[in-house]
Design an enzyme around this catalytic site. Structure first.
Site, PDB file in Angstrom:
ATOM      1  N   ARG A 177      -0.552 -14.038   1.390  1.00  0.00           N
ATOM      2  CA  ARG A 177       0.003 -12.752   1.842  1.00  0.00           C
ATOM      3  C   ARG A 177      -1.035 -11.652   1.644  1.00  0.00           C
ATOM      4  O   ARG A 177      -1.516 -11.424   0.540  1.00  0.00           O
ATOM      5  CB  ARG A 177       1.265 -12.420   1.054  1.00  0.00           C
ATOM      6  CG  ARG A 177       1.797 -11.005   1.287  1.00  0.00           C
ATOM      7  CD  ARG A 177       2.996 -10.720   0.393  1.00  0.00           C
ATOM      8  NE  ARG A 177       3.453  -9.344   0.500  1.00  0.00           N
ATOM      9  CZ  ARG A 177       3.400  -8.445  -0.485  1.00  0.00           C
ATOM     10  NH1 ARG A 177       2.886  -8.788  -1.665  1.00  0.00           N
ATOM     11  NH2 ARG A 177       3.840  -7.219  -0.305  1.00  0.00           N
ATOM     12  N   THR A 183       9.478 -11.006  -5.344  1.00  0.00           N
ATOM     13  CA  THR A 183       9.438  -9.881  -6.281  1.00  0.00           C
ATOM     14  C   THR A 183       9.764 -10.274  -7.722  1.00  0.00           C
ATOM     15  O   THR A 183      10.855 -10.753  -8.015  1.00  0.00           O
ATOM     16  CB  THR A 183      10.359  -8.717  -5.871  1.00  0.00           C
ATOM     17  OG1 THR A 183      10.262  -8.488  -4.465  1.00  0.00           O
ATOM     18  CG2 THR A 183       9.933  -7.445  -6.603  1.00  0.00           C
ATOM     19  N   ARG A 218       6.439   7.954  -0.531  1.00  0.00           N
ATOM     20  CA  ARG A 218       5.694   7.990  -1.783  1.00  0.00           C
ATOM     21  C   ARG A 218       5.507   9.422  -2.264  1.00  0.00           C
ATOM     22  O   ARG A 218       5.495  10.369  -1.465  1.00  0.00           O
ATOM     23  CB  ARG A 218       4.311   7.334  -1.608  1.00  0.00           C
ATOM     24  CG  ARG A 218       4.377   5.855  -1.230  1.00  0.00           C
ATOM     25  CD  ARG A 218       2.991   5.254  -1.105  1.00  0.00           C
ATOM     26  NE  ARG A 218       3.041   3.876  -0.657  1.00  0.00           N
ATOM     27  CZ  ARG A 218       3.243   2.833  -1.441  1.00  0.00           C
ATOM     28  NH1 ARG A 218       3.392   3.016  -2.746  1.00  0.00           N
ATOM     29  NH2 ARG A 218       3.281   1.608  -0.959  1.00  0.00           N
ATOM     30  N   LYS A 233      11.547  -8.406   6.156  1.00  0.00           N
ATOM     31  CA  LYS A 233      11.846  -8.160   4.741  1.00  0.00           C
ATOM     32  C   LYS A 233      13.196  -7.448   4.626  1.00  0.00           C
ATOM     33  O   LYS A 233      13.413  -6.407   5.246  1.00  0.00           O
ATOM     34  CB  LYS A 233      10.736  -7.312   4.120  1.00  0.00           C
ATOM     35  CG  LYS A 233       9.416  -8.044   4.035  1.00  0.00           C
ATOM     36  CD  LYS A 233       8.266  -7.115   3.725  1.00  0.00           C
ATOM     37  CE  LYS A 233       8.263  -6.643   2.299  1.00  0.00           C
ATOM     38  NZ  LYS A 233       7.025  -5.860   1.999  1.00  0.00           N
TER      39      LYS A 233
END
Length: 479
Positions: free
Chosen positions: A36, A279, A77, A221
């Site tokens: 990945r 995760t 962010r 995802k």
């Protein structure tokens, strides 16, 4: 040759700790099936070098290693924090602002110009993967005044989550499409979409690639509440899914994550859609050579749930022990699969769910193969394939037997690299007799002995290199 001792596939995130030729080689040998590349970090030239390095090593080892480009998506962010980390304490008051200002002890700039439109008074706001929690108390223009509910250190560029709030950003950004262009130029065709909310997001990227004459494989995802709500339509459109538990665990109540994970895995299995569980699976191995007991159990439970692949993130990207993390993951998979190999857990449920729907010939072929594997001493399943569909249909029963998927299409082999128990083999050139050729290759690989029984499946030939649908099942004895 020696086949892997586990059938669960392993995804490794490549980063500073794992991008060297030496470590990449060790990762592949230890069990990495999918590399990945996280395009939220690094520049394109650095990723190009890693892509070429992985291809050279996997070719040298004669092993199929898929490369998955993970697109950044619209991650919200915080901006640059002066004198980081900023220490937020419970009861403090801070201002989140979309204005272009420098941070102070009480002002945190945010790279999202519609922040004040998304939140309302009383909204919960999470920073730094949910470790810091704020509550909105007052909104004035572009400023959101908040109270710190759970404090902690805050660094620059850390993520922000607004669970339950409407986000006014297209899940597919211009930057994402630039990376798709780069990936296509480099011959990549597996793209992971971040923060999608609906099937339309998937269609947007698929159509973009199609406009450039490319057919791509999309991994969606699942990390937003709306994606969970739309999981059925997403599964109908996507090629694979990932339960991305990091942001998901902030977007929905954390106590719901385990059940959502199990539900998505079951639905993906039923649809023969590859699924990755991701995760913090072995998070403590970022700094320690051994995982916690809870982490080992987490990996095992994901495999028991029916995941095709398990993913390492920081453990291999920036961790101290990337190779040990992969080896640990492989050992846990081997032990868990050995237990499941003696249990029908999940199989009866899968068969019942298939029969309640509208099963076709290919569904019935996969059920018959599974029944045969439980009844007869079958060594392997052999499936010549154009699209990989037959291998996926059989794989969803999580057999204790390797499925050899022979294909003349390299992209099919790459896409099958994330499928449980499937060992893809690329066949260059035309094949006149798949049955004889496949059996001969198994003999040359020295994975069979005289008298071994294998199951062979095949579909009708269309003559145009298109999937024809599997309608043949044969039992062969190796002579």
């Amino acid at each position: 040759m020696q086949l892997p001792d586990h059938k669960t596939k392993i995804v490794c995130t490549i980063g500073p700790s794992s991008s060297s030729e030496k470590v990449l080689r060790e990762l592949i040998i230890s069990g990495m099936n999918i590399a990945r590349l996280n395009f939220s970090h690094g520049d394109l030239e650095a990723h190009r070098k890693v892509i070429n390095r992985i291809r050279d090593i996997s070719s040298d080892l004669d092993m199929v290693v898929a490369i998955m480009a993970d697109l950044p998506g619209p991650k919200i962010r915080v901006g640059t924090i002066q004198n980081e980390p900023m220490i937020l304490k419970k009861g403090d008051y801070v201002i989140l602002t979309s204005r272009h200002v420098e941070s102070t002890d009480s002002v945190i700039p945010v790279h999202y110009h519609q922040l004040s439109d998304s939140v309302s008074v009383g909204s919960s706001i999470y920073l730094n993967d949910g470790f810091i929690q704020l509550e909105s108390k007052c909104i004035e223009g572009e400023d959101v005044h908040c109270e710190v509910i759970v404090g902690g250190p805050l660094f620059s560029r850390k993520g922000m989550n607004l669970p339950g709030s409407q986000i006014f950003i297209n899940p597919i950004t211009g930057r994402d499409l630039e990376i798709v262009d780069f990936g296509l130029e480099e011959g990549l065709d597996i793209f992971c979409l971040s923060f999608i909310e609906s099937r339309e997001d998937i269609i947007q990227v698929r159509d973009y690639a199609a406009g450039k004459g490319k057919d791509i494989f999309i991994v969606s995802k699942i990390e937003r509440e709306r994606a969970v709500a739309n999981i059925d339509s997403i599964l109908a459109e996507t090629d694979a899914v990932m339960v991305a538990r990091g942001d998901l665990g902030v977007e929905i109540p954390i106590e719901n994550v385990p059940i959502v994970q199990k539900d998505i895995i079951h639905k993906a299995n039923l649809a023969s859609t590859p699924i990755i569980t991701a995760t913090q699976m072995l998070e403590s191995m970022t700094d320690n050579v051994r995982p916690t007991r809870a982490e080992a159990t987490d990996v095992a439970n994901a495999i028991i749930d029916g995941t095709d692949a398990v993913m390492l993130s920081a453990e291999t990207a920036v961790g101290k022990y990337p190779v040990e993390a992969v080896k640990t993951m492989a050992r846990i998979a081997k032990s868990t699969e050995a237990w499941r190999g003696h249990s029908t857990l999940g199989i009866d449920l899968m068969k019942k769910a298939i029969n309640k729907g509208h099963p076709d010939v290919e569904d019935m072929i996969s059920i018959q193969v599974n029944d045969a594997l439980w009844t007869l001493p079958v060594k392997y399943v052999v499936t010549p394939t154009v699209s990989g569909k037959t291998a996926r249909n059989i794989s969803r029963f999580r057999p204790d037997t390797w499925i050899f998927a022979f294909s003349r299409y390299p992209q099919t082999c790459m896409r099958l690299a994330m499928q449980y128990a499937v060992y893809p083999i690329y066949m260059g050139g035309k094949v006149d007799d798949w049955e004889c050729t496949s059996v001969e290759i198994l003999k040359n690989m020295k994975v069979t002995q005289k008298g071994d029984m294998v199951i062979f499946t095949q579909g009708q030939t269309t003559g145009h290199g298109k999937p024809g649908g599997t309608n043949l099942l044969k039992f062969l004895e190796i002579d």
